[in-house]
Design an enzyme around this catalytic site. Structure first.
Site, PDB file in Angstrom:
ATOM      1  N   GLY A  57      40.823  24.432  15.871  1.00 40.86           N
ATOM      2  CA  GLY A  57      40.928  22.985  15.751  1.00 40.86           C
ATOM      3  C   GLY A  57      40.821  22.313  17.108  1.00 40.86           C
ATOM      4  N   SER A  58      41.609  21.276  17.297  1.00 43.17           N
ATOM      5  CA  SER A  58      41.467  20.445  18.496  1.00 43.17           C
ATOM      6  C   SER A  58      41.881  21.134  19.785  1.00 43.17           C
ATOM      7  CB  SER A  58      42.255  19.145  18.323  1.00 43.17           C
ATOM      8  OG  SER A  58      41.642  18.324  17.346  1.00 43.17           O
TER       9      SER A  58
END
Length: 491
Positions: A221-222
């Site tokens: 993810g981020s």
């Protein structure tokens, strides 16, 4: 010699040749297979007749052997089983061994060539043979804090992993995988109880035998935006570089669109700086950043941080982290925010944070501090080793500033008074139906930001509701508890 005697002599000679041939096959060609056969009780009796060495951490016993009155003379004991099972593994009559019990078996059972002198002395003096000892890099206070935080971080136990590293050396200070298991259940000499425990653990849908820290990869993810940002900075971007602040953006060469968390714009105007986009973790801005940086530069930077490269054993085997194939612009956009086919182990994500903390130099991670003989004389000590320079000191410093700013806008549960942390959170979609599957929550960080002593990665699997199960809400407090314990340990 008459005919009958000659026939008898020939028959005897043939039998002798057959016996010698059979002995040769058994002792030379089939020896390894026979030794490895679990039905070979002689091998087991021999192994269990020797006192196996200890596995320790900071003077604390993680695994040792005690004498018994049974057929198998020594029993393996794990005094703090759940917290340390991912480190020690198990040593079992029926199910072989895992973890350090397997990786350092030759030292622990005393057969390592470096212990030959000890074996020879034992032979002439009649002393009972003993194995050597393994001293790990684990800091018990840090390991216990990480384990406790995982047990209480999700309104009850979390499923996932915590890894803590010393950035300047690569020492693994903590390696937690949850849920865990009790190695004592597999070390028992009661074979029926052992088999029952194995079947329950093997069939458990929570996979407690899986070492999530090193054996499983997850979409980051981020948190992967750290690598995307590093590639962009190296290509000439600056914290003031302007990017789109749109709440959603179409992915090139596809009919799909991608949106920011909650469908919100990244700022009040049409553009936003890289610094603000990093702090707010704006997906649309990072799709633009990744597309402008390009596939080759993104993959090269990921490789510089250790992805798409066979990882070194620590000495446990580690799964390879990867960016996956980036075949078109849509794949590049998704990969830039840590989705699509990007997948990292928690250890690798901790290495990303540790590399930035170490001025851009990646250190080889290791779990064994030293190996010692039965008399505690040191036979080898691990020396810290640089793997590569991932980014320049200037890029590492800029990333540190961006991560400090990101930490300041993250939920502050578990904040450590007087300690500046550099961090990045992540909420990662996964599965065949990601929109209806609870996302993974990530947190990577290091502290103190300007004089780093510890770097961490926290993964919480299937964190819960899509809007509340964020890295900042779930994973960050676990990471901060681990950091706090590491800083107390070092003070």
């Amino acid at each position: 010699m008459n005919t009958s005697l000659r026939r008898v002599a020939v028959a005897i000679m043939v039998l002798i040749v057959l016996l010698l041939a059979n002995a040769t096959v058994t002792q030379v060609f089939a020896a390894d297979g026979l030794r490895a056969d679990p039905r070979n009780q002689r091998v087991l009796l021999d192994e269990y007749s020797r006192q196996r060495g200890q596995i320790t951490a900071g003077g604390q016993l993680l695994a040792y052997s005690v004498s018994t009155d049974g057929r198998f003379r020594y029993l393996r004991v794990y005094p703090n089983p759940q917290a340390y099972a991912p480190v020690t593994g198990f040593y079992s009559l029926g199910y072989s061994s895992t973890g350090l019990e397997r990786a350092e078996d030759a030292v622990l059972n005393g057969s390592d060539e470096r212990l030959f002198g000890r074996r020879l002395a034992d032979f002439f003096t009649g002393r009972d043979p003993r194995g050597g000892n393994v001293d790990t890099t684990i800091k018990p206070q840090v390991q216990q804090a990480a384990w406790d935080a995982m047990q209480n971080g999700c309104d009850g136990p979390c499923r996932g992993s915590v890894v803590a590293l010393e950035p300047s050396t690569g020492k693994i200070l903590a390696m937690v995988s949850a849920p865990s298991y009790d190695p004592n259940l597999l070390a028992t000499h009661d074979l029926a109880a052992q088999a029952d425990a194995w079947e329950k653990l093997r069939d458990d849908p929570q996979s407690p035998l899986l070492n999530r820290a090193i054996s499983e990869t997850y979409p980051p993810g981020s948190t992967f935006k750290v690598i995307t940002t590093a590639a962009a900075l190296q290509a000439g971007a600056r914290p003031q570089t302007q990017l789109t602040s749109a709440p959603r953006t179409p992915l090139p060469d596809s009919t799909a669109t991608l949106e920011n968390f909650g469908g919100a714009p990244c700022g009040p105007g049409p553009t936003v700086s890289l610094q603000e986009a990093f702090a707010k973790s704006c997906n649309t801005a990072f799709v633009e950043l990744g597309l402008s940086t390009g596939t080759d530069k993104l993959k090269a930077m990921a490789q510089a941080f250790g992805l798409d490269t066979p990882p070194p054993a620590i000495p446990l085997q580690v799964a390879e982290s990867t960016t996956g194939p980036i075949v078109d612009a849509a794949a590049l956009g998704m990969s830039s925010i840590g989705q699509r086919d990007v997948a990292l182990t928690p250890l690798q994500n901790a290495q990303v944070a540790a590399t930035i903390a170490n001025d851009g130099i990646a250190m080889r991670p290791y779990l064994v501090e030293s190996l010692k003989g039965p008399d505690l004389a040191t036979i080898s000590t691990t020396t810290p080793e640089q793997e590569r320079r991932a980014v320049s000191p200037q890029v590492a410093a800029t990333l540190t500033d961006l991560m400090v700013a990101a930490e300041q806008v993250t939920q502050q549960k578990g904040a450590i008074a007087g300690v500046q942390i550099a961090s990045k959170t992540g909420t990662a979609e996964h599965g065949t139906d990601p929109r209806n599957t609870p996302p993974h929550a990530w947190y990577i960080a290091f502290a103190p930001a300007q004089d780093p002593k510890v770097a961490v990665a926290v993964l919480v699997e299937d964190g819960g509701d899509r809007l509340s199960a964020t890295g900042g809400a779930l994973a960050a407090p676990i990471g901060r508890a681990t950091i706090a314990a590491a800083l107390r340990e070092g003070s």
